[in-house]
Design a protein around this motif. Structure first.
Motif, PDB file in Angstrom:
ATOM      1  N   HIS A 109      36.314 -31.019 -54.738  1.00  0.00           N
ATOM      2  CA  HIS A 109      36.192 -31.024 -53.362  1.00  0.00           C
ATOM      3  C   HIS A 109      35.288 -31.435 -52.404  1.00  0.00           C
ATOM      4  O   HIS A 109      35.412 -32.132 -51.422  1.00  0.00           O
ATOM      5  CB  HIS A 109      35.948 -29.421 -53.111  1.00  0.00           C
ATOM      6  CG  HIS A 109      37.182 -28.532 -53.298  1.00  0.00           C
ATOM      7  ND1 HIS A 109      37.024 -27.168 -53.422  1.00  0.00           N
ATOM      8  CD2 HIS A 109      38.422 -29.121 -53.676  1.00  0.00           C
ATOM      9  CE1 HIS A 109      38.194 -26.586 -53.711  1.00  0.00           C
ATOM     10  NE2 HIS A 109      39.144 -27.759 -53.974  1.00  0.00           N
ATOM     11  N   LEU A 110      34.100 -31.720 -53.053  1.00  0.00           N
ATOM     12  CA  LEU A 110      32.996 -32.606 -52.248  1.00  0.00           C
ATOM     13  C   LEU A 110      33.279 -33.871 -52.318  1.00  0.00           C
ATOM     14  O   LEU A 110      33.130 -34.631 -50.992  1.00  0.00           O
ATOM     15  CB  LEU A 110      31.553 -32.370 -53.016  1.00  0.00           C
ATOM     16  CG  LEU A 110      31.217 -30.891 -52.918  1.00  0.00           C
ATOM     17  CD1 LEU A 110      29.684 -30.914 -53.708  1.00  0.00           C
ATOM     18  CD2 LEU A 110      30.665 -30.514 -51.570  1.00  0.00           C
ATOM     19  N   VAL A 111      33.982 -34.523 -53.234  1.00  0.00           N
ATOM     20  CA  VAL A 111      34.410 -35.873 -53.003  1.00  0.00           C
ATOM     21  C   VAL A 111      35.323 -36.189 -51.959  1.00  0.00           C
ATOM     22  O   VAL A 111      35.257 -37.016 -51.046  1.00  0.00           O
ATOM     23  CB  VAL A 111      34.877 -36.375 -54.415  1.00  0.00           C
ATOM     24  CG1 VAL A 111      35.394 -37.938 -54.160  1.00  0.00           C
ATOM     25  CG2 VAL A 111      33.626 -36.595 -55.413  1.00  0.00           C
ATOM     26  N   LEU A 112      36.460 -35.192 -52.179  1.00  0.00           N
ATOM     27  CA  LEU A 112      37.559 -35.461 -51.269  1.00  0.00           C
ATOM     28  C   LEU A 112      36.951 -35.267 -49.589  1.00  0.00           C
ATOM     29  O   LEU A 112      37.640 -35.755 -48.703  1.00  0.00           O
ATOM     30  CB  LEU A 112      38.630 -34.268 -51.364  1.00  0.00           C
ATOM     31  CG  LEU A 112      39.372 -34.944 -52.571  1.00  0.00           C
ATOM     32  CD1 LEU A 112      40.432 -33.561 -53.005  1.00  0.00           C
ATOM     33  CD2 LEU A 112      40.085 -36.270 -52.520  1.00  0.00           C
ATOM     34  N   MET A 113      36.036 -34.349 -49.570  1.00  0.00           N
ATOM     35  CA  MET A 113      35.587 -33.830 -48.302  1.00  0.00           C
ATOM     36  C   MET A 113      34.778 -35.200 -47.389  1.00  0.00           C
ATOM     37  O   MET A 113      35.069 -35.431 -46.485  1.00  0.00           O
ATOM     38  CB  MET A 113      34.464 -32.937 -48.595  1.00  0.00           C
ATOM     39  CG  MET A 113      33.725 -32.242 -47.316  1.00  0.00           C
ATOM     40  SD  MET A 113      35.032 -31.078 -46.654  1.00  0.00           S
ATOM     41  CE  MET A 113      34.214 -30.788 -45.158  1.00  0.00           C
ATOM     42  N   VAL A 114      33.973 -35.895 -48.224  1.00  0.00           N
ATOM     43  CA  VAL A 114      33.492 -37.146 -48.072  1.00  0.00           C
ATOM     44  C   VAL A 114      34.216 -37.890 -47.394  1.00  0.00           C
ATOM     45  O   VAL A 114      34.199 -38.537 -46.427  1.00  0.00           O
ATOM     46  CB  VAL A 114      32.890 -37.834 -49.110  1.00  0.00           C
ATOM     47  CG1 VAL A 114      32.203 -39.223 -48.712  1.00  0.00           C
ATOM     48  CG2 VAL A 114      31.184 -36.909 -49.253  1.00  0.00           C
TER      49      VAL A 114
ATOM     50  N   ALA B  84      42.656 -30.146 -43.466  1.00  0.00           N
ATOM     51  CA  ALA B  84      41.891 -30.444 -44.808  1.00  0.00           C
ATOM     52  C   ALA B  84      40.482 -29.961 -45.134  1.00  0.00           C
ATOM     53  O   ALA B  84      40.177 -29.574 -46.282  1.00  0.00           O
ATOM     54  CB  ALA B  84      42.067 -32.127 -44.944  1.00  0.00           C
ATOM     55  N   VAL B  85      39.614 -30.026 -43.923  1.00  0.00           N
ATOM     56  CA  VAL B  85      38.279 -29.531 -44.317  1.00  0.00           C
ATOM     57  C   VAL B  85      38.210 -27.983 -44.613  1.00  0.00           C
ATOM     58  O   VAL B  85      37.736 -27.698 -45.391  1.00  0.00           O
ATOM     59  CB  VAL B  85      37.385 -29.833 -42.745  1.00  0.00           C
ATOM     60  CG1 VAL B  85      36.155 -29.019 -42.947  1.00  0.00           C
ATOM     61  CG2 VAL B  85      37.221 -31.066 -42.843  1.00  0.00           C
TER      62      VAL B  85
ATOM     63  N   GLY C 282      47.200 -33.808 -49.150  1.00  0.00           N
ATOM     64  CA  GLY C 282      47.846 -35.409 -48.808  1.00  0.00           C
ATOM     65  C   GLY C 282      48.311 -35.755 -47.699  1.00  0.00           C
ATOM     66  O   GLY C 282      48.423 -36.839 -47.481  1.00  0.00           O
ATOM     67  N   THR C 283      49.317 -34.803 -47.211  1.00  0.00           N
ATOM     68  CA  THR C 283      49.757 -35.050 -46.069  1.00  0.00           C
ATOM     69  C   THR C 283      48.746 -35.153 -44.689  1.00  0.00           C
ATOM     70  O   THR C 283      48.808 -36.057 -43.901  1.00  0.00           O
ATOM     71  CB  THR C 283      50.751 -33.837 -45.458  1.00  0.00           C
ATOM     72  OG1 THR C 283      51.599 -33.439 -46.547  1.00  0.00           O
ATOM     73  CG2 THR C 283      51.344 -34.121 -44.096  1.00  0.00           C
TER      74      THR C 283
END
Ligand code: ADP
Ligand code: MG
Lengths: 295, 274
Positions: free
Chosen positions: B157-162, B232-233, B248-249
């Motif tokens: 989650h953190l990585v995607l958040m960045v 997403a956030v 993804g969208t």
């Protein structure tokens, strides 16, 4: 039936380039700035009017003119910043209008306004330039250090530029303009707003550059005496047109015995009122603002 | 003299060399912006005040209003994701003013006379907005943690958040740059900035869910990129957070909009010097 043409007439176009008017190949090769009927209009106001001149390789060419004569407009066109209204130029072997990207690779530019970022150190400013110009990673550091040394800025490399004096900023900007070793360096009023000592330092560095490298320099000024020593040839600009081109000695001879370059300037370029004045005000305001935030 | 056999390989090597140069130019522009932050970190703190006020005053007060259909989420959880996105948005919008400032000083010209493609300049500036965005996000995370918001600390989650914060900041910084290129003066930019950022923020799912919006507003929110960023956030920031459109969208929408904006900004930025 087609009228028979005299054979030599058909051959004429091809011969026009090869006839007695042909320019020696070495001369063609040596012309690095070839300006042809270059024109810029701001709305209906013609700032640069069908200007033509050439600058040879390694030559230092000065453009002199009063405020508002069109010096900055010419330089901004030749450095691809301002669109050309009509005419054109070959700069460092490339067509200014058709190949601006190629032209950019081979020129350096020190604008009349600020081009160093006050919020960065001298080192970081040069690093940014080196990266923008695609200098290979391994070469960046030596080049930056060399550039700092050449402009006597090594002791100040890690200081923020907003603490620099006007003369130091100018020298840094010259270093930025040279970091990719361009064929041509454009300097727009490099000494404007500097005190006499800083002015001399900048001119000394340019003279050294001239002696040590083959860089072609196009420099503008509204103060003839100042750049006369630096220049091989001068063009005197008035209202967007060249009123005289020649070596400092030639220009002096043209006015009469005992004439100084200041006399030449007064005779040919004569101060103009009107739009020139608004421009002068703008320049002063902008250079003062730059000085306030970065000096 | 025969044709050099080395010529063909040299030509095929040109493409990766150009891609490498392009990325170095982007990096150069971005690194300079980060160095400025490093010299003057005070600005980061002043910018952190805004999300603090939103969360502490607005968020805490609104949390007492029952009846906002935020699903199984508490309102403070719901809005902390919105406020994180908002603070990233506001940081990004600042980039247009910076561009006008650079133009007035003359610094812009050093970029424009360089052979760097205009798109590399735009992307470099945009990515640096992402770095500022990350510092804002860190503030919101800490603060939300103190307000016992159910923050997810899962590494994925953190990585995607960045990734999303950088993408969102880059997108809105580029948008801001386009506005700056069009209006050209700081005064006009300030005026337009208000007119544009407020609707962007309110016509999104940042502080209330899409479901409570009238149909016309919901339609506007659906074409607002900020909605996808918030979506997403919200899924990535909170434990048990869910996305309405799919992460993804969300990312695809942001990436496409960003690419279009970069293409427009690159054209306009090149002409900003004249
Ligand atoms: N952006 C502009 N819009 C309209 N007129 C301009 C603009 N920039 C310059 N000018 C005018 O063009 C003329 C030439 O300006 P410039 O090239 O800056 O002169 P110089 O550099 O010789 O002082 C001046 O009369 C000036 O007022
Ligand atoms: Mg000028």
């Amino acid at each position: 039936m087609e009228p028979a043409r005299p054979p030599d007439a058909a051959a004429l176009p091809a011969q026009a380039g090869g006839g007695p008017t042909v320019i020696d190949a070495t001369v063609i090769d040596a012309t690095v700035i070839d300006v042809r009927k270059l024109t810029h209009r701001f709305g209906t106001f013609v700032a640069v009017d069908h200007l033509s001149f050439g600058v040879g390789r390694g030559e230092v060419f000065g453009l002199i003119g009063a405020n508002g004569a069109g010096k900055s407009t010419i330089v901004r066109m030749l450095t691809t910043l301002l669109p050309v209204t009509s005419g054109g130029a070959i700069v460092a072997g490339y067509d200014l209008v058709k190949q601006p990207g190629e032209v950019r690779k081979h020129i350096g530019y020190v604008p009349q306004l600020m081009s160093a970022d006050g919020d960065l150190t001298a080192f970081e400013n040069l690093l940014l330039s080196a990266r923008l110009y695609g200098i290979p990673q391994r070469e960046i550091r030596p080049r930056v250090e060399e550039a700092l040394a050449a402009m006597d800025l090594t002791p100040f490399a890690r200081r923020l530029v907003k603490g620099f004096s006007g003369g130091m900023i100018r020298r840094l900007e010259i270093a930025q303009g040279l970091i990719h070793r361009p064929a041509i360096l454009f300097l727009d009023e490099p000494t404007v707003g500097l005190d006499p000592a800083a002015r001399h330092a900048v001119l000394d560095h340019l003279a050294r550059l001239r002696a040590e490298t083959a860089t072609t320099i196009l420099v503008t000024s509204h103060y003839m005496e100042e750049i006369e020593e630096l220049c091989d040839r001068l063009g005197v600009l008035k209202e967007g047109r060249l009123v005289a081109v020649g070596s400092p000695a030639e220009l002096e001879a043209r006015i009469g015995p005992g004439a100084t370059l200041d006399d030449v300037f007064a005779a040919l370029a004569g101060e103009e009122a009107g739009p020139a004045e608004t421009q002068a005000y703008r320049d002063v305001r902008l250079s003062r603002r730059a000085a306030r935030t970065h000096g | 003299m025969s044709v050099s056999p080395a010529a063909p390989p040299a030509r095929t090597a040109e493409r990766p060399a150009r891609a490498l140069l392009y990325s170095e130019q982007i990096f150069g522009v971005c690194a300079a912006e980060v160095q400025k932050l490093h010299h003057d970190p005070f600005e980061l703190f002043t910018r952190a005040v805004q999300p603090v006020i939103w969360l502490l005053l607005f968020g805490e007060a609104m949390a007492r209003v029952r009846g906002l259909a935020t699903g199984n989420m508490s309102y403070i959880d719901f809005i902390s994701a919105g406020i994180l996105t908002q603070s990233v948005l506001f940081v990004a919008i600042f980039y247009g003013i910076a561009a006008i400032w650079e133009r007035d000083l003359g610094i812009l010209h050093r970029y424009l006379v360089s052979p760097a493609p205009r798109s590399a300049l735009v992307i470099g500036k945009a990515l640096s907005a992402g770095i500022r965005g990350l510092s804002q996000a860190a503030v919101v995370y800490v603060l939300a943690g103190l307000l016992s918001v159910a923050i997810s600390l899962q590494p994925l989650h953190l990585v995607l958040m960045v990734l999303f914060i950088i993408a969102g900041a880059a997108l809105f910084a580029t948008f801001s740059l386009i506005v700056a290129c069009l209006v050209k003066t700081r005064e006009r930019f300030m005026g337009i900035g208000q007119v544009v950022t407020m609707p962007l923020f309110f016509a999104s799912n940042a502080i209330y869910p899409l479901t409570i919006m009238p149909a016309w507003l919901r339609a506007v929110a659906r074409i607002n990129p900020l909605t996808y960023e918030v979506d997403a956030v919200r899924a990535l920031m909170l434990r048990g957070g869910t996305s309405s459109f799919g992460v993804g969208t969300d990312f695809a929408v942001l990436a496409v909009v960003f690419a279009v904006l970069v293409a427009i900004a690159a054209r306009l930025y090149g002409r900003m010097g004249s």
